[in-house]
Write an enzyme that holds these catalytic residues in place. Structure first.
Site, mmCIF file in Angstrom:
data_model
loop_
_atom_site.group_PDB
_atom_site.id
_atom_site.type_symbol
_atom_site.label_atom_id
_atom_site.label_comp_id
_atom_site.label_asym_id
_atom_site.label_seq_id
_atom_site.Cartn_x
_atom_site.Cartn_y
_atom_site.Cartn_z
ATOM 1 N N TYR A 119 18.650 -51.428 31.489
ATOM 2 C CA TYR A 119 17.296 -50.853 31.502
ATOM 3 C C TYR A 119 17.120 -50.007 30.245
ATOM 4 C CZ TYR A 119 12.809 -49.687 33.339
ATOM 5 O OH TYR A 119 11.459 -49.566 33.476
ATOM 6 N N ARG A 162 1.622 -53.327 28.383
ATOM 7 C CA ARG A 162 2.037 -52.002 27.896
ATOM 8 C C ARG A 162 3.501 -51.802 28.260
ATOM 9 N NH1 ARG A 162 3.538 -47.285 28.966
ATOM 10 N NH2 ARG A 162 3.660 -47.792 31.175
ATOM 11 N N LYS A 180 14.107 -53.806 36.342
ATOM 12 C CA LYS A 180 13.764 -52.916 37.451
ATOM 13 C C LYS A 180 14.446 -53.361 38.737
ATOM 14 C CE LYS A 180 10.643 -49.832 35.993
ATOM 15 N NZ LYS A 180 10.686 -48.382 36.216
ATOM 16 N N GLU A 252 4.049 -52.732 37.297
ATOM 17 C CA GLU A 252 4.900 -52.210 36.224
ATOM 18 C C GLU A 252 4.299 -52.529 34.856
ATOM 19 O OE1 GLU A 252 7.823 -49.953 34.890
ATOM 20 O OE2 GLU A 252 7.669 -50.456 37.015
ATOM 21 N N ASP A 253 4.103 -51.499 34.039
ATOM 22 C CA ASP A 253 3.709 -51.649 32.636
ATOM 23 C C ASP A 253 2.407 -52.421 32.439
ATOM 24 O OD1 ASP A 253 5.854 -50.146 32.050
ATOM 25 O OD2 ASP A 253 7.002 -51.675 30.999
ATOM 26 N N ASP A 275 4.620 -47.849 39.344
ATOM 27 C CA ASP A 275 5.768 -47.023 38.973
ATOM 28 C C ASP A 275 5.476 -46.140 37.768
ATOM 29 O OD1 ASP A 275 8.564 -46.279 39.375
ATOM 30 O OD2 ASP A 275 8.910 -47.254 37.457
ATOM 31 N N ASP A 276 4.671 -46.627 36.824
ATOM 32 C CA ASP A 276 4.359 -45.837 35.637
ATOM 33 C C ASP A 276 3.534 -44.604 35.990
ATOM 34 O OD1 ASP A 276 5.468 -47.813 33.718
ATOM 35 O OD2 ASP A 276 3.858 -49.047 34.531
ATOM 36 N N ASN A 415 9.720 -43.337 26.602
ATOM 37 C CA ASN A 415 10.750 -44.373 26.421
ATOM 38 C C ASN A 415 10.281 -45.400 25.411
ATOM 39 O OD1 ASN A 415 12.915 -43.742 28.235
ATOM 40 N ND2 ASN A 415 11.546 -44.192 29.934
ATOM 41 N N ASN A 460 14.776 -40.272 34.643
ATOM 42 C CA ASN A 460 14.626 -41.721 34.737
ATOM 43 C C ASN A 460 14.031 -42.095 36.090
ATOM 44 O OD1 ASN A 460 15.223 -44.610 35.029
ATOM 45 N ND2 ASN A 460 16.504 -44.331 33.219
#
Length: 578
Positions: A119, A162, A180, A252-253, A275-276, A415, A460
């Site tokens: 990750y 993203r 993930k 995610e993203d 999650d972001d 990150n 994290n």
């Protein structure tokens, strides 16, 4: 087009407990190469002689029998021979494709060592190089949802717009959900065959990728508008229809333009979270709650400035306001303690073209362009970086924070590491060790000239989402509320010891993350049953024991082989055993 990496066995393979429940046996109709080329079944040279003969693979393997312990040592030796982290990533992903049990045995043998490879930060580089590192689908079958497979309990989906702080990587973003879900298993203990990573490939606006001969995705501009929304609706409905309303869907993203509205659209209809926004919020607030034990203060005593006003900033701010409300402030009073700086400067009332989310944190104040000026003027007790602008926390900002705070809170959460707002060494050195630091990516311990040694806390999301996934799926929650994430943040902060705080850690050591995830899952189950959110009944009397029974084990299962009489002319083989 929806691409899913399917890691689930068909009905030709089943797992059964022995009569005394002490062992798990695998029954499969697969034979020969189908066994050795299947990562779920493959044990390499750890197959016993009986298994080799019964499965028809004896002649396909060297005659030596090797235990999983020796296999682990072999993997570690090969791993140490790799020249850089990208090579190590490719090596580990290859192992995952060949032997799932051994892959997770390697990860769990030293999660602190391997998590930065599978990750952040290495996964960011791996995504950028995905066209070069992609080998073959092999047992990963790219299929259109719904898939003709058994039940999945967790789906992690991205559209690649993203990726971390790297922007639009299109189909190359597939490395994120794969990584993930590897952590769902390695850190949370969820069985990998219950987890499905998915890329919704709607094109990319990244011109470099569209011209890249190695690009593996659709070569056109991103589909937007109604067609995009229809695809998301179809995908979410297909997953829930096929795998149940309690199947967890982790976003995610996704880009800001879609992340907030999709979360708002689906959160009360399906079992989903972003999650972001929410995972990042929970881990950041967990760090802040731990920091409060150092500053001997309450959350409502603090003034917080964010560098960034996107998904992460809004999610963290929302959870901070909930924590302050819990301490007795009104929502309006909470919001006034939070300030945000975006690419155009301080967010204030009257500024043009503010989104709905940003307007909430726009206060009466003169417009200011530079973060340095904002920090000098507002004198915050905490600054949180989530804009992926490397070096945004300049030497001047860090020194200023130390000048008007005895213990300044400095969180550089962007990150990968190359996008961090400052390094751990800069924070500790410029504040003479008084800074309370956390980062999104790992930093090495820092030793000051006076001999004091600090171990930077890594904020994290792996402290959050594996435990949330385990807890939510364990009791079949159908809607995930913000209160669950605040409960999670509080639970993580409670697990930080006084010794951890003295060493600069705001989170439990990564080596204990599986135990952290277990405790989070139990807390979530307790909360869910207390608030009538769980749909699993009867309610388990011993929730910890129940969660433990769900945890994926990395030890090999035995194949159930039928007793049969060997022909008298059966050839005997001599084999060595390690």
């Amino acid at each position: 087009m929806a691409h899913g990496l399917v890691r689930r066995e068909s009905v030709e393979t089943e797992m059964h407990k022995s009569e005394d429940q002490s062992k798990t046996f695998v029954y499969t109709k697969k034979r020969g190469y189908d066994v050795t080329r299947n990562p779920y079944l493959n044990k390499g040279m750890a197959f016993s002689l009986e298994e080799r003969l019964q499965l028809g693979i004896h002649g396909l393997l060297p005659p030596c029998f090797i235990s999983q312990d020796v296999q682990l040592l072999r993997v570690l030796k090969n791993y140490d021979m790799k020249r850089d982290d990208l090579d190590r990533y490719v090596f580990l992903m290859g192992l995952q494709d060949r032997n799932e049990k051994l892959f997770y045995r390697v990860l769990t043998s030293d999660i602190e060592r391997f998590m930065p490879i599978v990750y952040t930060p290495t996964v960011g580089l791996a995504c950028q190089q995905y066209g070069l590192t992609f080998r073959r689908p092999s047992t990963h079958a790219h299929q259109t949802i719904p898939c003709p497979v058994s039940i999945f309990y967790a789906v992690c989906v991205t559209d690649g717009e993203r990726i971390l702080g790297l922007g639009d990587l299109g189909c190359y973003g597939m490395g994120i959900p794969v990584g993930k879900l590897a952590l769902y298993t390695a850190c949370g203990g969820m069985p990998p065959q219950q987890c499905l990573p998915v890329m919704l490939d709607v094109g990319t606006d990244n011109e470099e990728l569209l011209k890249d001969p190695f690009y593996i995705g659709l070569r056109h501009k991103r589909v937007r508008g109604q067609a995009y929304d229809d695809l998301l609706d179809e995908f979410i409905k297909a997953v829930s229809d096929r795998y149940g309303m309690d199947c967890l869907i982790q976003f995610e993203d996704f880009a800001n333009v879609n992340a907030f509205r999709l979360l708002s659209k689906y959160r009360n209809k399906y079992c989903t979270f972003n999650d972001d926004i929410q995972g990042t919020a929970a881990v950041a607030v967990a760090g802040l709650l731990a920091a409060l034990r150092i500053t001997k203060s309450k959350m409502c005593d603090h003034t917080i400035v964010f560098q960034g006003a996107g998904e992460a900033a809004m999610g963290i701010a929302e959870l901070i306001t909930m924590a302050m409300e819990k301490e007795g402030l009104t929502k309006d009073e909470c919001v006034k303690k939070i300030w945000m700086v975006d690419s155009k400067g301080l967010i204030v009332k009257g500024r043009d073209q503010l989104t709905h989310e940003k307007k909430r944190y726009a206060h009466e104040h003169a417009q200011m362009k530079k973060l340095e000026d904002v920090v000098k003027d507002l004198k915050p007790t905490a600054i949180i970086g989530v804009a992926a602008i490397p070096g945004a926390f300049t030497e001047q900002i860090i020194r200023d924070m130390a000048s008007f705070n005895e213990r300044p809170i400095i969180f550089a959460l962007s990150n990968p590491t190359s996008k961090a707002e400052c390094t751990a060494e800069q924070c500790y050195t410029l504040t003479q060790g008084r800074g309370i630091f956390a980062s999104g990516s790992p930093f090495d311990p820092v030793t000051l000239p006076d001999g004091r040694k600090f171990y930077p806390g890594q904020g994290n999301n792996a402290y959050i989402f594996p435990g949330v996934g385990l807890g939510v799926t364990a009791c079949a929650i159908r809607h995930i509320t913000e209160e669950i994430f605040l409960t999670t943040a509080e639970a993580v902060a409670d697990l930080v010891t006084e010794k951890d705080l003295a060493e600069g850690r705001l989170y439990p050591p990564l080596c204990s993350i599986r135990d952290v995830s277990l405790k989070l899952a139990v807390k979530i189950m307790e909360y869910a049953y207390e608030h009538n959110m769980a749909t699993l009944y009867p309610e388990p009397a011993d929730k910890e024991a129940y969660v433990r029974s769900l945890i994926y084990g990395t030890e090999y299962e035995e194949f159930a082989v039928d007793s049969y009489r060997w022909p008298e002319d059966t050839m005997t083989f001599q084999s060595c055993k390690l």
